[in-house]
Design an enzyme around this catalytic site. Structure first.
Site, PDB file in Angstrom:
ATOM      1  N   LYS A   1       1.283  -6.217   0.089  1.00 33.04           N
ATOM      2  CA  LYS A   1       0.307  -6.403   0.895  1.00 33.04           C
ATOM      3  C   LYS A   1      -0.929  -7.311   0.345  1.00 33.04           C
ATOM      4  CE  LYS A   1      -2.603  -4.816   4.594  1.00 33.04           C
ATOM      5  NZ  LYS A   1      -4.102  -5.687   4.074  1.00 33.04           N
TER       6      LYS A   1
ATOM      7  N   SER B   1      -2.018  -3.179  -1.540  1.00 36.84           N
ATOM      8  CA  SER B   1      -3.258  -3.851  -1.535  1.00 36.84           C
ATOM      9  C   SER B   1      -4.317  -3.357  -2.792  1.00 36.84           C
ATOM     10  CB  SER B   1      -3.935  -2.891  -0.295  1.00 36.84           C
ATOM     11  OG  SER B   1      -4.689  -3.974   0.332  1.00 36.84           O
TER      12      SER B   1
ATOM     13  N   ASP C   1      -1.696  -8.955 -15.933  1.00 34.61           N
ATOM     14  CA  ASP C   1      -2.167 -10.181 -16.300  1.00 34.61           C
ATOM     15  C   ASP C   1      -2.948 -10.252 -17.677  1.00 34.61           C
ATOM     16  OD1 ASP C   1      -1.003 -11.380 -14.098  1.00 34.61           O
ATOM     17  OD2 ASP C   1      -2.784 -11.306 -12.978  1.00 34.61           O
TER      18      ASP C   1
END
Length: 735
Positions: free
Chosen positions: A494, A469, A480
């Site tokens: 999740k 999460s 990224d």
């Protein structure tokens, strides 16, 4: 596929834990408020759930199958004729439930209740002579893979299944050195206790199972909470209960350790591991053990909870031992889990660079994404949060002249979404960190909105299968932005957000949104894939979103324009090659791979022998193999060999990096926190004590935590490669 370990229906539907008052009692009937709740439930699911599923004939059919699975997943109560009798409900439930008609669910439940009572009464009456008649010298096998079993043709086939199950239970007790004259007594008491607990079940229990058999089809994190379950959930949200610091879940007739709370009593004691099965609980130093096999989960939790400073003793079947594990007794002193004990911590590693030089690398361990919302709301300038603590730790590490930082997110199951965004902001100048898409398909972005200073040194983020999460949001953003290297195991996967919705009776936790990375990739199901992968300590078929039934799919949305901070990804092929070469001669890594190979072989076992001599020989061979693996590791480290597993020094533990002793993933706070009954939860108001600096050499850390050591070595490798590239570029420019 396994059910979600936080599955509400499974929590009640242990195959030996449901029923009414007596075998001749009137059938349990649903109430007017449950009729209204059923109508509200369907409306909320169809209108608000992210998946946008309509409760039609197809979903009704799946609802029936899932309901039967949750009631009798072991196929030990219903016969094929029972199942055939339920077929009339298959495409009728979607017509009935929206109108508040619950006949199908309660008819099936009452039939199951009847079968359950009859079976338990028969067992209590006949067990002693059954045990006396058992022959453990003949070659019979007990099937473990129940997914491949069909419904029993008749009562005679059910009787045979129960005979083999009881025989396996008796053999397990014999292998655990239970005196023969106490075996039958132990099992009779076990089933008498289960029979007695049947009297506690009511319409709320039946309705919760029936409702969750449907909600689970939308996704594994959407659950209906009965009023009783809602109360327990709310207590866990707002209080600091005293206990051992563990999250428990049901698994067949066992109570399984789903998660160890970081810095809690069980974590500090170190012996209790995720996936261990608790089979008995004893109070104080010498209180008698109470067999809890087949108990309701909440009842086991109540036994384990207790006042601060008191002692609880657990008998467990270790997860690594498979279905024939030898019982282990673990003694834990109960206490509270305090926020300061879950705060981010730092230490410094000194790692070899080559040519006799060493590099100082800072490690920041973040067990959860925490924030004291109450203190923040009342204007306390010193309120605690992950980001505030990590910012201070980074400043301290820079003063200590570290040349790079490792952020350790292993076992971090999530927490505050705000903190995941703010923490990312400590490592980038500005920009988005996460995209959130609502069930309405509206997308909004969150992140660092203002330019400000940030830590721009070398960065490695260490994750594993239990990083979930909020951890995945942070790790995905760092990847990224090309801001650092992600190493370890693929994360949990999740990527969903839940909301609590009040109903006439109880409440619904419903998945309304999904997380997406700024690259446009979902974190759901697939998780964050590391740049450099370590051997996984966890079976992806058992742990992770992909192991849960009906988990939402991975998908993509449009990416967000963002800066790329470095070309660190161009180093990944070289770094991977260096890592793989080094790991081939690392005794700790080789030991880890040996252990994982054994675990994989154990998972492949689908049946066990009921011949006692065969079982004892198999256990002996497993122990001999474990000793051989341990001694191979000890020889490489220059340690004395052991003669048996009992000779292992306490400092060696299980020989792994300690991760098995930590937590399985929890729901993040934005999702409503963990929705399994917990033995205790985290306090929300506490001051952190200053942690003294700890400098650890590479040799010390290698035996303690080979994966952290390797993460540090990879950071050093990256520094060396970058220095060489810079030197080469400079030389060419001078030419």
């Amino acid at each position: 596929m396994r059910k979600a370990f936080l599955n509400t229906a499974a929590f009640l539907a242990l195959t030996t834990g449901l029923g009414s008052t007596t075998a001749n009692a009137a059938a349990i009937e649903y109430s007017k408020s449950q009729q209204e709740t059923a109508s509200e439930l369907i409306e909320q699911l169809e209108q608000r759930h992210y998946a946008k599923l309509k409760y039609d004939d197809e979903l009704s059919s799946a609802h029936l199958d899932n309901y039967l699975e949750n009631l009798d997943g072991g196929k030990m109560f219903f016969t094929a004729s029972d199942i055939a009798g339920f077929e009339s409900f298959r495409t009728q439930m979607d017509d009935d439930l929206p109108k508040g008609k619950l006949d199908a669910g309660f008819t099936i439940f009452n039939r199951f209740h009847e079968q359950l009572i009859q079976r338990l009464e028969t067992l209590v009456e006949t067990l002693p002579e059954m045990v006396d008649a058992m022959d453990f010298s003949i070659d019979e096998r007990y099937e473990l893979d129940i997914d491949k079993m069909a419904w029993a043709a008749d009562e005679a086939e059910l009787d045979e299944r129960w005979r083999l199950q009881i025989k396996n239970q008796v053999l397990n007790l014999r292998l655990a050195d239970k005196p023969q004259d106490e075996v039958a007594e132990t099992l009779v008491k076990r089933y008498q206790n289960q029979l007695g607990r049947v009297n506690q079940y009511n319409a709320q229990d039946a309705f919760q199972i029936y409702a969750n058999a449907l909600t689970e089809l939308y996704d594994p994190h959407t659950n209906y909470f009965s009023p009783r379950r809602s109360e327990n959930f709310n207590i866990n949200m707002r209080l600091s209960l005293e206990g051992i610091g563990a999250v428990l879940s049901p698994e067949d007739e066992y109570t399984r350790v789903a998660r160890i709370v970081p810095a809690g009593p069980a974590d500090k004691q170190g012996e209790l591991k995720p996936s261990d099965r608790i089979v008995a609980v004893g109070q104080d130093e010498d209180g008698p053990f109470e067999d809890v096999i087949g108990w309701r989960l909440d009842e086991v939790v109540e036994l384990i909870r207790g006042p601060k400073g008191s002692t609880v003793r657990l008998q467990v079947l270790p997860s690594k031992g498979g279905n024939d594990a030898e019982r282990k007794t673990i003694k834990i002193v109960r206490n509270k889990v305090k926020l300061e004990e879950q705060s981010a911590q730092k230490r410094v590693l000194e790692l070899p660079k080559g040519n006799g030089e060493t590099i100082r690398v800072g490690v920041i361990d973040i067990p959860t994404f925490y924030i004291d919302f109450e203190a923040m709301r009342r204007g306390d300038e010193n309120y605690k949060s992950t980001t505030r603590d990590v910012k201070q730790l980074i400043a301290e590490l820079e003063e200590e002249n570290v040349e790079g930082v490792i952020v350790d997110l292993r076992r971090n199951g999530g927490g505050s979404l705000q903190e995941a965004n703010d923490l990312t902001g400590l490592f980038i100048e500005y920009g988005p960190t996460v995209q959130i898409r609502h069930s309405s398909r509206r997308v909004w972005r969150d992140g660092k909105r203002l330019r400000s200073t940030y830590y721009d040194g070398p960065l490695v983020v260490l994750i594993n299968r239990l990083s979930a999460s909020a951890s995945e949001i942070f790790a995905g953003a760092i990847q990224d932005y090309n801001r650092g290297l992600i190493v370890g195991d693929r994360s949990y996967g999740k990527g969903t957000v839940q909301t609590m919705v009040p109903l006439t009776e109880g409440q619904l936790k419903i998945t309304e949104s999904k997380f997406y990375r700024i690259s446009g990739d979902s974190t759901q199901h697939r998780g964050v894939v590391p740049d450099i992968s370590f051997p996984s300590l966890y079976d992806p078929e058992e742990i992770g979103e992909s192991a849960l039934d009906n988990a939402l799919d991975w998908d993509q949305i449009n990416p967000v324009r963002h800066r790329r901070y470095s070309n660190v990804d161009s180093l990944v092929p070289q770094l991977t090659e260096i890592f793989e070469t080094r790991s081939k001669t690392n005794p700790e890594f080789l030991y880890l791979q040996d252990q994982l190979a054994v675990a994989e072989e154990n998972r492949a076992i689908t049946s066990v022998s009921l011949n006692e001599s065969v079982r004892r020989e198999e256990r002996k061979q497993r122990e001999e193999r474990s000793v051989k693996i341990e001694n191979r590791r000890r020889a490489a480290l220059g340690k004395e060999p052991i003669a048996s597993l009992d000779d292992l020094d306490e400092e060696d533990g299980d020989g792994e990096d300690g991760e098995e002793g930590n937590s399985e993933t929890s729901e993040e706070l934005a999702d409503g926190a963990a929705d399994s009954p917990t033995v205790d939860v985290v306090a929300n108001n506490a001051e952190i004590e200053e942690v003294p600096e700890e400098v650890v050499s590479a040799e010390e850390i290698a035996s303690e935590d080979v994966l952290l050591s390797e993460a540090g070595s990879i950071l050093v490798d990256a520094l060396v490669l970058q220095e060489r590239a810079y030197a080469l570029t400079t030389a060419k420019q001078e030419d």
